[in-house]
Each structure stands twice: as structure tokens, then as C-alpha cells.
Scaffold this motif. Structure first.
Motif, PDB file in Angstrom:
ATOM      1  N   SER A  36       0.617  -1.452  -0.048  1.00  0.00           N
ATOM      2  CA  SER A  36      -0.355   0.164  -0.042  1.00  0.00           C
ATOM      3  C   SER A  36       1.179   1.005   0.428  1.00  0.00           C
ATOM      4  CB  SER A  36      -0.872   0.508   0.974  1.00  0.00           C
ATOM      5  OG  SER A  36      -0.517   0.081   2.840  1.00  0.00           O
ATOM      6  N   ASP A  37       0.359   2.555   0.102  1.00  0.00           N
ATOM      7  CA  ASP A  37       1.351   3.976  -0.028  1.00  0.00           C
ATOM      8  C   ASP A  37       1.921   4.003   1.035  1.00  0.00           C
ATOM      9  OD1 ASP A  37      -0.064   4.447  -2.608  1.00  0.00           O
ATOM     10  OD2 ASP A  37      -1.901   5.418  -1.340  1.00  0.00           O
ATOM     11  N   ASN A  38       1.550   3.288   2.018  1.00  0.00           N
ATOM     12  CA  ASN A  38       2.344   3.070   3.809  1.00  0.00           C
ATOM     13  C   ASN A  38       2.811   2.484   3.824  1.00  0.00           C
ATOM     14  OD1 ASN A  38       1.595   5.592   3.613  1.00  0.00           O
ATOM     15  ND2 ASN A  38      -0.878   4.909   5.000  1.00  0.00           N
ATOM     16  N   PHE A  39       3.227   0.910   3.217  1.00  0.00           N
ATOM     17  CA  PHE A  39       3.724  -0.362   3.805  1.00  0.00           C
ATOM     18  C   PHE A  39       4.116  -1.192   2.842  1.00  0.00           C
ATOM     19  CE2 PHE A  39       3.389  -4.172   4.849  1.00  0.00           C
ATOM     20  CZ  PHE A  39       3.914  -4.710   6.109  1.00  0.00           C
ATOM     21  N   HIS A  40       5.347  -1.085   3.169  1.00  0.00           N
ATOM     22  CA  HIS A  40       7.211  -1.522   2.483  1.00  0.00           C
ATOM     23  C   HIS A  40       6.814  -3.290   3.412  1.00  0.00           C
ATOM     24  CE1 HIS A  40       6.000   2.359   0.366  1.00  0.00           C
ATOM     25  NE2 HIS A  40       6.427   2.383  -1.032  1.00  0.00           N
ATOM     26  N   ALA A  41       7.901  -3.757   1.838  1.00  0.00           N
ATOM     27  CA  ALA A  41       8.599  -4.873   2.774  1.00  0.00           C
ATOM     28  C   ALA A  41       9.110  -5.498   1.442  1.00  0.00           C
ATOM     29  CB  ALA A  41       7.187  -6.350   3.554  1.00  0.00           C
ATOM     30  N   ALA A  42      10.340  -6.558   2.247  1.00  0.00           N
ATOM     31  CA  ALA A  42      10.700  -7.190   1.788  1.00  0.00           C
ATOM     32  C   ALA A  42      10.625  -8.608   1.257  1.00  0.00           C
ATOM     33  CB  ALA A  42      12.592  -6.813   1.963  1.00  0.00           C
TER      34      ALA A  42
ATOM     35  N   VAL B   3      15.839  -8.992  12.295  1.00  0.00           N
ATOM     36  CA  VAL B   3      14.558  -9.010  11.632  1.00  0.00           C
ATOM     37  C   VAL B   3      13.731  -9.739  11.476  1.00  0.00           C
ATOM     38  CG1 VAL B   3      14.895  -8.471   8.570  1.00  0.00           C
ATOM     39  CG2 VAL B   3      16.586  -7.484   9.603  1.00  0.00           C
ATOM     40  N   SER B   4      12.745  -9.066  11.740  1.00  0.00           N
ATOM     41  CA  SER B   4      11.144  -9.508  11.842  1.00  0.00           C
ATOM     42  C   SER B   4      10.927 -10.113  10.188  1.00  0.00           C
ATOM     43  CB  SER B   4      10.292  -8.692  12.273  1.00  0.00           C
ATOM     44  OG  SER B   4      10.945  -7.634  13.364  1.00  0.00           O
ATOM     45  N   ILE B   5      10.710 -11.211  10.428  1.00  0.00           N
ATOM     46  CA  ILE B   5       9.929 -12.310   9.854  1.00  0.00           C
ATOM     47  C   ILE B   5       8.192 -11.924   9.334  1.00  0.00           C
ATOM     48  CG2 ILE B   5       9.376 -14.500  10.342  1.00  0.00           C
ATOM     49  CD1 ILE B   5      10.023 -15.858   7.844  1.00  0.00           C
TER      50      ILE B   5
ATOM     51  N   VAL C 119       8.554 -13.209   3.473  1.00  0.00           N
ATOM     52  CA  VAL C 119       8.188 -11.846   3.268  1.00  0.00           C
ATOM     53  C   VAL C 119       9.165 -11.152   4.857  1.00  0.00           C
ATOM     54  CG1 VAL C 119       6.843  -9.754   3.743  1.00  0.00           C
ATOM     55  CG2 VAL C 119       6.738 -12.542   2.540  1.00  0.00           C
ATOM     56  N   TYR C 120       9.559 -10.350   4.544  1.00  0.00           N
ATOM     57  CA  TYR C 120      10.151  -9.513   5.924  1.00  0.00           C
ATOM     58  C   TYR C 120      10.004  -8.819   6.016  1.00  0.00           C
ATOM     59  CZ  TYR C 120      13.410 -13.337   5.307  1.00  0.00           C
ATOM     60  OH  TYR C 120      14.262 -15.032   4.672  1.00  0.00           O
TER      61      TYR C 120
ATOM     62  N   SER D 137      16.177   3.540   8.735  1.00  0.00           N
ATOM     63  CA  SER D 137      16.214   4.555   8.489  1.00  0.00           C
ATOM     64  C   SER D 137      17.071   5.158   9.519  1.00  0.00           C
ATOM     65  CB  SER D 137      14.229   5.684   8.220  1.00  0.00           C
ATOM     66  OG  SER D 137      14.746   4.917   9.182  1.00  0.00           O
ATOM     67  N   THR D 138      17.282   5.121  10.501  1.00  0.00           N
ATOM     68  CA  THR D 138      18.488   5.550  11.133  1.00  0.00           C
ATOM     69  C   THR D 138      20.227   4.845  12.037  1.00  0.00           C
ATOM     70  OG1 THR D 138      17.403   4.576  13.698  1.00  0.00           O
ATOM     71  CG2 THR D 138      16.439   6.969  12.663  1.00  0.00           C
ATOM     72  N   TYR D 139      19.779   3.811  10.901  1.00  0.00           N
ATOM     73  CA  TYR D 139      21.046   3.303  10.701  1.00  0.00           C
ATOM     74  C   TYR D 139      21.281   2.142  12.284  1.00  0.00           C
ATOM     75  CZ  TYR D 139      22.885   6.048   7.059  1.00  0.00           C
ATOM     76  OH  TYR D 139      22.747   6.132   5.495  1.00  0.00           O
ATOM     77  N   ASN D 140      20.326   1.911  12.751  1.00  0.00           N
ATOM     78  CA  ASN D 140      19.739   0.301  13.446  1.00  0.00           C
ATOM     79  C   ASN D 140      20.702  -0.539  12.645  1.00  0.00           C
ATOM     80  OD1 ASN D 140      19.809   1.761  16.162  1.00  0.00           O
ATOM     81  ND2 ASN D 140      18.100   2.492  14.850  1.00  0.00           N
ATOM     82  N   ALA D 141      21.447  -1.702  13.179  1.00  0.00           N
ATOM     83  CA  ALA D 141      22.620  -3.088  12.151  1.00  0.00           C
ATOM     84  C   ALA D 141      21.281  -3.937  13.019  1.00  0.00           C
ATOM     85  CB  ALA D 141      23.189  -2.859  12.921  1.00  0.00           C
ATOM     86  N   LYS D 142      20.514  -4.722  12.188  1.00  0.00           N
ATOM     87  CA  LYS D 142      20.227  -5.777  12.487  1.00  0.00           C
ATOM     88  C   LYS D 142      20.530  -7.100  11.701  1.00  0.00           C
ATOM     89  CE  LYS D 142      15.169  -2.728  13.598  1.00  0.00           C
ATOM     90  NZ  LYS D 142      13.729  -3.771  13.548  1.00  0.00           N
ATOM     91  N   LEU D 143      20.716  -8.133  12.730  1.00  0.00           N
ATOM     92  CA  LEU D 143      20.879  -9.706  12.034  1.00  0.00           C
ATOM     93  C   LEU D 143      19.914 -10.224  11.064  1.00  0.00           C
ATOM     94  CD1 LEU D 143      22.736 -11.636  15.376  1.00  0.00           C
ATOM     95  CD2 LEU D 143      23.441  -9.897  13.083  1.00  0.00           C
ATOM     96  N   SER D 144      20.074 -10.620   9.886  1.00  0.00           N
ATOM     97  CA  SER D 144      19.079 -11.475   8.957  1.00  0.00           C
ATOM     98  C   SER D 144      19.923 -12.573   8.669  1.00  0.00           C
ATOM     99  CB  SER D 144      18.664 -10.318   7.796  1.00  0.00           C
ATOM    100  OG  SER D 144      19.763 -10.620   7.210  1.00  0.00           O
TER     101      SER D 144
END
Length: 449
Positions: free
Chosen positions: A175-181, A212-214, A227-228, A299-306
Motif C-alpha cells: 500500500s502507500d504506507n506499507f512496504h516489505a522485502a 529482522v522480523s519475518i 516476507v520481512y 532508516s536511522t542506521y540501527n543494525a539488525k541481523l538477518s
């Protein structure tokens, strides 16, 4: 259903179509036979106080009376059948209403369960067909394949965020306000199914704000999709070795990223990145593919493991029961040569990432057509020489840090990449050495003037 079985036979046999009127037409009177006698019978009076004589008219009245009774019985049967039909109709309506209500309550309970377990797909929540993952993989949402096709513009190449050994990662706009990988794993590779199941299994159990949340998964033929949450600033690898060549990452940001990999904050308690996996998870989890490409930045350069497809849970695994896997340049020598895998294998990979942050070079670089050189082999002699160390630092951050801090980070990196696993530090010790190097506003304890 038992009510229906009992009511239907009653309705059938009480139907007017099966009710027959009783024929009560009187038969003609039959005279008593007169037996011959020698003497005439004694005369009786024609009437007596206790005996009432019958006549043909009285028989006709009795027949009419019987017909009236039969009509009343018929009317009673019709009324009874009507009442039973009404009761049957009411029971059927109540039955369907009950089924509909139960189905509605089950759907609502599933939605509440998903919300309680952290599965939130925002605008696409109503598109999810099921909230239960297959087997024992927890509660990760099953997403319809057509929805993924629409969100990725039929997996357009312009939406590719990255590419790995088993498939590509696409940016998806629901949607316009929801993106994912969306990661697509091709089924033509034998390992894709195993990594897919392993990642769904682990990430359904390990929930942390710096992992990283699935959000969901999809199975379409032989292809698998994961989908993450979308990490807006991509991977650490793209920043260090991409078009910007590290110019987007300052010295303090690099130290923050290193700290985030070793430390993660929960609301209730202080837990740590690799320490969280190695010491807080029971049984411990060995990532087995820790590298800059699997460290994602928001967006603020917080690192997350994936990418937990190769991760192993269960303490010290048997080297004969696992397949040698990993990325060249990050694999610890004892694992590469002897198949020995422990938490110290992840510590070695963490040391290689520190060298990438310091020097800006890839873990393995080609010298000639037939020869490659690892960053560990190339940098090790210079890391311990204070006169040479400042000269090999990434040009994007050269002369922009306190030399004392530079020497300290280099010393930690040297310890992490020691060939002997017992010489490598615990990730807890690494954590405490980095906290004073990161400014307070970025999560450390350093007060910058």
C-alpha cells in the motif's frame, strides 16, 4: 442431526396425503333368524322402561356422528403436521445461525492471536489466508501468491534489493504506507527447502527488535517466499563496497553498527546481539553465516541481523551431521579445515566485519587471475604496527577518529580473528570494549564535546 432424524418420520406419517378417512357407511340391518318351535314364544311387551328400541334413523345419525369425528381427527393431524414443520424450520434456522456464529468467533480469535504474537501485516492482514505455519513452525502468516506478484510488480528487476546464492530479494509495496522485502528461494536448488524451513522455524521462536522480523511466507509450486520488514538503508555491504564506498558511514556510525551486532536492547532487560544468540537462547544459536551482507540498516542506521537459513540451534553440533556452509572470507579456519563449529566461529566472522569497517576492503580480493587474498592475511601484520595502521584505514574515515580508539578497535579485531578458537574473546568482552567508543546519543557511553 438427531432432532432431524426423529422429526422427519413423524412428519411423513402425519402428512394429510397419507391419512385415509374411515368408511363408516352402515350396513343394512339383518333380521335375527327365527328357529322353528312347537310353541309360540311368550309375548313380551313392545316397550319397557330399561330398553330403548333401535330404528334405521338412529343408525344414520350414528354414521354422521362418526364422520364428524374423522374430520376432527384429520384436522388435528394437519395442524400437528404444520406445527412439526414449523418446529423443524426453526431448528434448521437455529442450526445455520449457530454454525455461522462459531465460524465468525474462530476468525476473530485467530486475528487476536496473531496480534498478540507480533504478526502484523497492516493493510494486507485481511489478505492472509491462514495464521498457522505448517508443521511446528510457530505462527507466521501464510500470504497469497497473487498478492506478492502485485506488490513486486510481477517481481520486476527494478525492485531487486539484493541477490544471494539461492535467490533474489525484492522490494514489495502493499500500500502507500506499507512496504516489505520479499525473498524468493528457487526450488531447483536442493538446499533452498531446508534453509526455508530452518529460517521459518528459528525466526518464529526468536523475537527481538534488533533481529529482522519475518512477517510471512508463501509456497507456490517449487518456489518459496519469505516476507520481512523492509530495512530502508539496505545492507552494510552495500554501504562499504557499493557506489558510495563507505562515504555514508562516519567513524561513530561504524562503531555503532559494530556495537549493535554485539548488543541488542529489549524493553525489560539488556540483551546482546551475538551474546543474545550464544548465551541467552536455550539452546544456543550459531548464526553460521555472519557477514556484512546479512547486517541490515534501518532508516536511522540501527543494525539488525538477518538470514538465519544456515543457523544451527542445539549447542555443540556433530560435525558429521552438518554440511559445511558459509561465505568465503568469513568462515573460521577450524570449521573450514576440520568441520569444528562453535560460538567462536561467529566471533571470527565478527572480527572480519570489524576489519571491513576499519579498512573498507572486501573479505576476499582477487590479486591475479589465479590468486586471491583474504583481508585477514593482508591486514594482520599491519594491525599491530601503530605506524602502519593509520595508513590502511578506509580513506572515507581516515584521520577522523581518535587514534587511541583506532588502536583499541584494531586490537579487538586481531583477537577475534585468531586462528586458535580458544584465543578469541567472548562476545561479552567485545561488547564491553565497544560501549566507551560509541557516543551516548548512539547507544554508547562516549561523551562527545
Amino acid at each position: 442431526m438427531k432432532v432431524l432424524i426423529l422429526v422427519v418420520p413423524v412428519l411423513i406419517f402425519s402428512s394429510p396425503l397419507l391419512s385415509f378417512p374411515v368408511d363408516v357407511k352402515p350396513n343394512p340391518p339383518v333380521s335375527d333368524p327365527v328357529l322353528p318351535t312347537e310353541k309360540e314364544p311368550p309375548a313380551f311387551p313392545t316397550s319397557s322402561p330399561g330398553v330403548e328400541a333401535q330404528s334405521p334413523g338412529e343408525a344414520a345419525v350414528r354414521a354422521v356422528h362418526h364422520q364428524d369425528i374423522n374430520k376432527k381427527i384429520l384436522i388435528a393431524l394437519v395442524v400437528s403436521a404444520t406445527l412439526l414443520g414449523g418446529i423443524l424450520l426453526l431448528l434448521s434456522c437455529f442450526w445455520f445461525y449457530r454454525l455461522k456464529k462459531l465460524k465468525s468467533s474462530d476468525t476473530k480469535a485467530n486475528q487476536n492471536s496473531n496480534a498478540a504474537k507480533g504478526v502484523s501485516l497492516g493493510p494486507i492482514l485481511d489478505k492472509i489466508t491462514s495464521s498457522k505455519a505448517f508443521g511446528k513452525k510457530g505462527s507466521i502468516a501464510l500470504i497469497e501468491y497473487p498478492l506478492l506478484v502485485a506488490a513486486t510488480s510481477n517481481f520486476n528487476e527494478d525492485n531487486i534489493l539484493g541477490e544471494g546464492g539461492l535467490g533474489c530479494v525484492y522490494k514489495a509495496q502493499f500500500s502507500d504506507n506499507f512496504h516489505a522485502a520479499v525473498k524468493r528461494l528457487h526450488g531447483k536448488w536442493q538446499d533452498s527447502e531446508r534453509e526455508f524451513e530452518n529460517e521459518v522455524d528459528l525466526l518464529s521462536k526468536i523475537k527481538h527488535q534488533n533481529i529482522v522480523s519475518i512477517l510471512g511466507y508463501c509456497i507456490h509450486g517449487e518456489t518459496r517466499f519469505l516476507v520481512y520488514e523492509l530495512m530502508q538503508n539496505g545492507s552494510l555491504e552495500s554501504h562499504l563496497h557499493g557506489p558510495s564506498h563507505g562515504s555514508t558511514l562516519t567513524w561513530h556510525l561504524r562503531m555503532k553498527i559494530a556495537l549493535d551486532v554485539a548488543r541488542l536492547r529489549c524493553i525489560s532487560e539488556l540483551t546482546r546481539g551475538l551474546e543474545y544468540l550464544h548465551e541467552r537462547c536455550n539452546p544456543p544459536v550459531i548464526h553460521r553465516d555472519l557477514k556484512s551482507a546479512n547486517i541490515l540498516l534501518d532508516s536511522t542506521y540501527n543494525a539488525k541481523l538477518s538470514d538465519f537459513g544456515l543457523a544451527i540451534s542445539g549447542g555443540n553440533p556433530n560435525k558429521n551431521s552438518i554440511k559445511l556452509s558459509g561465505t568465503l572470507g568469513y568462515v573460521a579456519p577450524e570449521y573450514l579445515l576440520d568441520g569444528k563449529l562453535t560460538e567462536k566461529s561467529d566471533v571470527y566472522a565478527f572480527g572480519v566485519i570489524l576489519l571491513e569497517l576499519l579498512i573498507g576492503r572486501r573479505p576476499v580480493e582477487k590479486i591475479t587471475e589465479a590468486q586471491c587474498q583474504s583481508i585477514v592475511t593482508w591486514a594482520m601484520p599491519q594491525l599491530t604496527d601503530r605506524s602502519k595502521l593509520p595508513k590502511i584505514v578506509d580513506p572515507a574515515i581516515r584521520n577522523k577518529m581518535d587514534l587511541k580508539h583506532l588502536y583499541q578497535v584494531a586490537a579487538v579485531a586481531v583477537l577475534c580473528v585468531q586462528p586458535e578458537p580458544s584465543y578469541r574473546p567472548l562476545i561479552t568482552d567485545v561488547l564491553h570494549s565497544f560501549i566507551p567508543l560509541v557516543p551516548v546519543e548512539l547507544g554508547g557511553s562516549l561523551k562527545v564535546a
